[in-house]
Scaffold this active site. Structure first.
Site, PDB file in Angstrom:
ATOM      1  N   HIS A   1      71.030 -58.898  62.605  1.00  0.00           N
ATOM      2  CA  HIS A   1      69.946 -58.982  61.628  1.00  0.00           C
ATOM      3  C   HIS A   1      70.246 -60.233  60.804  1.00  0.00           C
ATOM      4  O   HIS A   1      71.216 -60.272  60.046  1.00  0.00           O
ATOM      5  CB  HIS A   1      69.938 -57.732  60.741  1.00  0.00           C
ATOM      6  CG  HIS A   1      68.920 -57.756  59.652  1.00  0.00           C
ATOM      7  ND1 HIS A   1      67.691 -57.154  59.773  1.00  0.00           N
ATOM      8  CD2 HIS A   1      68.946 -58.315  58.417  1.00  0.00           C
ATOM      9  CE1 HIS A   1      66.996 -57.322  58.651  1.00  0.00           C
ATOM     10  NE2 HIS A   1      67.746 -58.033  57.818  1.00  0.00           N
TER      11      HIS A   1
ATOM     12  N   ARG B   1      58.859 -53.958  56.725  1.00  0.00           N
ATOM     13  CA  ARG B   1      59.875 -53.326  55.877  1.00  0.00           C
ATOM     14  C   ARG B   1      60.677 -54.375  55.101  1.00  0.00           C
ATOM     15  O   ARG B   1      60.436 -54.617  53.936  1.00  0.00           O
ATOM     16  CB  ARG B   1      60.790 -52.437  56.745  1.00  0.00           C
ATOM     17  CG  ARG B   1      61.644 -51.458  55.941  1.00  0.00           C
ATOM     18  CD  ARG B   1      62.908 -52.050  55.359  1.00  0.00           C
ATOM     19  NE  ARG B   1      63.784 -52.630  56.378  1.00  0.00           N
ATOM     20  CZ  ARG B   1      64.910 -53.279  56.076  1.00  0.00           C
ATOM     21  NH1 ARG B   1      65.288 -53.445  54.819  1.00  0.00           N
ATOM     22  NH2 ARG B   1      65.656 -53.807  57.041  1.00  0.00           N
ATOM     23  N   ASP B   2      61.601 -55.029  55.763  1.00  0.00           N
ATOM     24  CA  ASP B   2      62.435 -56.019  55.076  1.00  0.00           C
ATOM     25  C   ASP B   2      61.599 -57.171  54.549  1.00  0.00           C
ATOM     26  O   ASP B   2      61.877 -57.742  53.497  1.00  0.00           O
ATOM     27  CB  ASP B   2      63.504 -56.532  56.038  1.00  0.00           C
ATOM     28  CG  ASP B   2      64.644 -57.251  55.331  1.00  0.00           C
ATOM     29  OD1 ASP B   2      64.617 -57.331  54.097  1.00  0.00           O
ATOM     30  OD2 ASP B   2      65.568 -57.706  56.018  1.00  0.00           O
TER      31      ASP B   2
ATOM     32  N   HIS C   1      69.332 -63.631  58.328  1.00  0.00           N
ATOM     33  CA  HIS C   1      68.539 -64.317  57.311  1.00  0.00           C
ATOM     34  C   HIS C   1      68.820 -65.811  57.409  1.00  0.00           C
ATOM     35  O   HIS C   1      69.902 -66.227  57.837  1.00  0.00           O
ATOM     36  CB  HIS C   1      68.880 -63.785  55.917  1.00  0.00           C
ATOM     37  CG  HIS C   1      68.343 -62.412  55.671  1.00  0.00           C
ATOM     38  ND1 HIS C   1      67.330 -62.152  54.781  1.00  0.00           N
ATOM     39  CD2 HIS C   1      68.663 -61.215  56.219  1.00  0.00           C
ATOM     40  CE1 HIS C   1      67.046 -60.860  54.791  1.00  0.00           C
ATOM     41  NE2 HIS C   1      67.854 -60.270  55.654  1.00  0.00           N
TER      42      HIS C   1
ATOM     43  N   CYS D   1      66.714 -58.838  50.279  1.00  0.00           N
ATOM     44  CA  CYS D   1      67.209 -57.584  49.718  1.00  0.00           C
ATOM     45  C   CYS D   1      67.024 -57.573  48.205  1.00  0.00           C
ATOM     46  O   CYS D   1      67.468 -58.503  47.520  1.00  0.00           O
ATOM     47  CB  CYS D   1      68.685 -57.402  50.064  1.00  0.00           C
ATOM     48  SG  CYS D   1      69.433 -55.940  49.309  1.00  0.00           S
TER      49      CYS D   1
ATOM     50  N   ASN E   1      64.139 -63.539  56.274  1.00  0.00           N
ATOM     51  CA  ASN E   1      64.732 -63.430  57.601  1.00  0.00           C
ATOM     52  C   ASN E   1      64.361 -64.652  58.438  1.00  0.00           C
ATOM     53  O   ASN E   1      63.512 -65.449  58.055  1.00  0.00           O
ATOM     54  CB  ASN E   1      64.181 -62.192  58.321  1.00  0.00           C
ATOM     55  CG  ASN E   1      64.445 -60.914  57.559  1.00  0.00           C
ATOM     56  OD1 ASN E   1      63.914 -60.699  56.472  1.00  0.00           O
ATOM     57  ND2 ASN E   1      65.250 -60.051  58.112  1.00  0.00           N
TER      58      ASN E   1
END
Length: 328
Positions: free
Chosen positions: A236, A46-47, A238, A269, A278
């Site tokens: 979460h 996803r990310d 990065h 993002c 990430n």
């Protein structure tokens, strides 16, 4: 490397507790006998892919999930149910979910930003909804087209709907450490929003360093400030400014129970200028195992997935362990 030495100097107050392993949930015991468990949530499909220059087909994305699901990870974020016109790389989310193979002991979860997204998730096999919104007004308007207050109300509705459907529901507070449009974020504001998010009955609350500006002091302040909310907390992270792994260790020491990461360090993002990846899952596993925390993840299998997605994307990716190799 500087980053590796920096992580090595961070004091870790845990010792391995080998009889407390629970799948992919890392187990350790603190200085005073406190058991600490950490679950790694893989967000690469996803990310990791949402900000990529190339669009991968639903078939390839489902294969990505299946490969990750065979590494010992217990939680994989497979897609986000968002407007494909705004995030084209996440189009075909339902096709991905339909193609992914269920695996015993692996939770396939998905991100939603609003009730419309949850309605789409509800028609799939995903067992957990991860609702996310930004803590600053400017970023939330750009990312989700609504005020923070409205997102909080929608979060409460999504948590209620998920629980009624027999699903878990978590809330991620994006830009908790800094905003690309408003700058430094007052931790008091973040904690006030966290209190209201916890009141929804969510199963977990995640503080996201969406643009990679956070440092360990901030991690400790947010996690300790939210410790009394009665809800599992996570991060979460990065690695935009090479602080992601130090922040992970600080989070472990401050009681985080979940750490998001992305294989090979891919991610970013689409609505945050100059967003980068990430923390890399394989690098995180190497770090945790070296610190005496058992992850339940097969590092060699994870490195194979990292090599595969590197070949698929056709360029060198940020993860360091694939390049440097395991030691010893």
């Amino acid at each position: 490397m500087t980053l590796r030495h920096s992580c090595a100097r961070v004091p870790c107050r845990f010792r391995l507790c080998t009889n407390l392993r629970d799948g992919g949930r890392s187990s350790a015991v603190g200085d005073q006998g406190r058991t600490v468990t950490v679950r790694i949530c893989e967000v690469g499909p996803r990310d990791g892919l949402q900000n990529e220059p190339d669009h991968l087909s639903p078939r390839v994305r489902a294969e990505f999930v299946d490969r990750l699901s065979a590494t010992g990870l217990t939680s994989v974020e497979v897609v986000s149910f968002v407007n494909p016109a705004r995030v084209p790389r996440m189009s075909g989310a339902e096709e991905v979910c339909a193609a992914v193979q269920p695996v015993d002991g692996v939770d396939h979860v998905a991100l939603v930003l609003n009730e419309r997204g949850y309605a789409r998730l509800a028609a799939t096999r995903c067992v957990e909804a991860r609702m996310a919104f930004c803590v600053t007004e400017t970023f939330n308007q750009r990312n989700q087209g609504r005020a923070v207050e409205r997102s909080l109300a929608e979060a409460a509705a999504i948590v209620a709907a998920a629980h009624a459907d027999g699903r878990r529901a978590s809330i991620t507070l994006a830009a908790s450490f800094g905003c690309p449009f408003e700058g430094v974020v007052d931790p008091g504001r973040v904690l006030a929003i966290a209190e209201r998010a916890a009141a929804t009955g969510a199963d977990e609350l995640i503080f996201a360093d969406t643009i990679g500006v956070g440092v360990p002091r901030q991690v400790t302040r947010l996690l300790t400030g939210a410790a009394g909310l009665g809800i599992p907390l996570g991060l979460h992270l990065h690695n935009t400014r090479n602080t992601g792994y130090a922040n992970a260790i600080a989070g472990l020491e401050a009681g985080a129970s979940v750490l998001d990461s992305s294989v090979a360090g891919i991610g970013g993002c689409p609505f945050a200028p100059d967003a980068t990846g990430n923390i890399a899952t394989e690098d995180l596993v190497y770090l945790l195992e070296g610190q005496g925390v058992s992850t339940g993840v097969d590092l060699d299998a994870l490195l194979s997935v990292s090599a595969w997605i590197t070949e698929v994307l056709g360029r060198q990716l940020p993860g360091q362990l694939l390049r440097a190799g395991r030691f010893p």
